[in-house]
Design a protein around this motif. Structure first.
Motif, PDB file in Angstrom:
ATOM      1  N   UNK A  77      50.912  36.188  42.422  1.00  0.00           N
ATOM      2  CA  UNK A  77      50.182  35.183  41.657  1.00  0.00           C
ATOM      3  C   UNK A  77      48.760  35.693  41.514  1.00  0.00           C
ATOM      4  N   UNK A  78      48.288  35.809  40.270  1.00  0.00           N
ATOM      5  CA  UNK A  78      46.968  36.354  39.965  1.00  0.00           C
ATOM      6  C   UNK A  78      46.071  35.252  39.407  1.00  0.00           C
ATOM      7  N   UNK A  79      44.791  35.322  39.761  1.00  0.00           N
ATOM      8  CA  UNK A  79      43.795  34.384  39.274  1.00  0.00           C
ATOM      9  C   UNK A  79      42.567  35.168  38.822  1.00  0.00           C
ATOM     10  N   UNK A  80      42.039  34.811  37.661  1.00  0.00           N
ATOM     11  CA  UNK A  80      40.798  35.453  37.218  1.00  0.00           C
ATOM     12  C   UNK A  80      39.643  34.790  37.984  1.00  0.00           C
ATOM     13  N   UNK A  81      38.893  35.595  38.719  1.00  0.00           N
ATOM     14  CA  UNK A  81      37.757  35.113  39.493  1.00  0.00           C
ATOM     15  C   UNK A  81      36.476  35.701  38.894  1.00  0.00           C
ATOM     16  N   UNK A  82      35.349  35.388  39.490  1.00  0.00           N
ATOM     17  CA  UNK A  82      34.087  35.985  39.033  1.00  0.00           C
ATOM     18  C   UNK A  82      34.100  37.497  39.208  1.00  0.00           C
ATOM     19  N   UNK A  83      34.897  38.000  40.137  1.00  0.00           N
ATOM     20  CA  UNK A  83      35.021  39.448  40.376  1.00  0.00           C
ATOM     21  C   UNK A  83      36.124  40.084  39.543  1.00  0.00           C
ATOM     22  N   UNK A  84      36.810  39.312  38.717  1.00  0.00           N
ATOM     23  CA  UNK A  84      37.919  39.822  37.913  1.00  0.00           C
ATOM     24  C   UNK A  84      39.248  39.292  38.436  1.00  0.00           C
ATOM     25  N   UNK A  85      40.351  39.865  37.954  1.00  0.00           N
ATOM     26  CA  UNK A  85      41.686  39.436  38.352  1.00  0.00           C
ATOM     27  C   UNK A  85      41.927  39.775  39.820  1.00  0.00           C
ATOM     28  N   UNK A  86      42.443  38.795  40.570  1.00  0.00           N
ATOM     29  CA  UNK A  86      42.750  38.983  41.993  1.00  0.00           C
ATOM     30  C   UNK A  86      44.092  38.349  42.313  1.00  0.00           C
ATOM     31  N   UNK A  87      44.808  38.968  43.241  1.00  0.00           N
ATOM     32  CA  UNK A  87      46.060  38.397  43.744  1.00  0.00           C
ATOM     33  C   UNK A  87      45.691  37.339  44.783  1.00  0.00           C
ATOM     34  N   UNK A  88      46.182  36.124  44.595  1.00  0.00           N
ATOM     35  CA  UNK A  88      45.902  35.044  45.542  1.00  0.00           C
ATOM     36  C   UNK A  88      47.107  34.742  46.423  1.00  0.00           C
ATOM     37  N   UNK A  89      48.284  35.167  45.995  1.00  0.00           N
ATOM     38  CA  UNK A  89      49.498  34.996  46.788  1.00  0.00           C
ATOM     39  C   UNK A  89      50.486  36.079  46.385  1.00  0.00           C
ATOM     40  N   UNK A  90      51.190  36.614  47.383  1.00  0.00           N
ATOM     41  CA  UNK A  90      52.187  37.654  47.114  1.00  0.00           C
ATOM     42  C   UNK A  90      53.386  37.446  48.036  1.00  0.00           C
ATOM     43  N   UNK A  91      54.533  37.903  47.576  1.00  0.00           N
ATOM     44  CA  UNK A  91      55.763  37.788  48.347  1.00  0.00           C
ATOM     45  C   UNK A  91      56.590  39.036  48.107  1.00  0.00           C
TER      46      UNK A  91
END
Length: 133
Positions: A106-120
């Protein structure tokens, strides 16, 4: 309502997914850690261990043996929801595995760019003829 699979966002996420895959199979630990949201809320459910928070994820990466990392992907599906949220799911195959693996992010665009917030990550064990589970 969110727009699903905007072409430019899908292209962005596909590039991120490809960069992640390259870092994974080359064991580029710094790059891999950088893909994850720097938060205690980030989680990664692994094949045999779960990591809660970026510190546990980074410790897992540092301790993971850098052997048998090559893999083939199949049935990769990247779906974007608006401009700031996406999922990436794939099956993977390694010569040493007795069945396909599955990876979800699961990816979310943050102030630092795209980041993985959850992985399985999980592995499906195959049954040989005549064997039962």
């Amino acid at each position: 309502m969110h727009e699903i699979n905007l072409p430019d966002v899908v292209e962005e996420m596909t590039a991120m997914f490809d960069r992640y895959e390259k870092a994974l199979v080359t064991n580029d630990i710094a790059t891999l850690n950088g893909f994850f949201w720097d938060s205690p809320l980030t989680l990664r459910y692994g094949v045999d261990k779960n990591q809660y928070g970026i510190d546990q994820i980074a410790a897992f990466r540092a301790a993971r043996p850098a052997v048998d990392l090559a893999r083939k992907l199949r049935n990769t599906v990247i779906t974007t929801y608006g401009r700031d949220y996406a999922t990436a799911n794939t099956e993977f195959y390694r010569a040493s595995m007795n069945g396909p693996g599955r990876q979800s992010q699961t990816w979310l665009r943050t102030e630092e760019g795209w980041k993985i917030v959850a992985a399985h990550v999980s592995v499906m064990q195959t049954v040989t003829p005549g064997e039962t589970k």
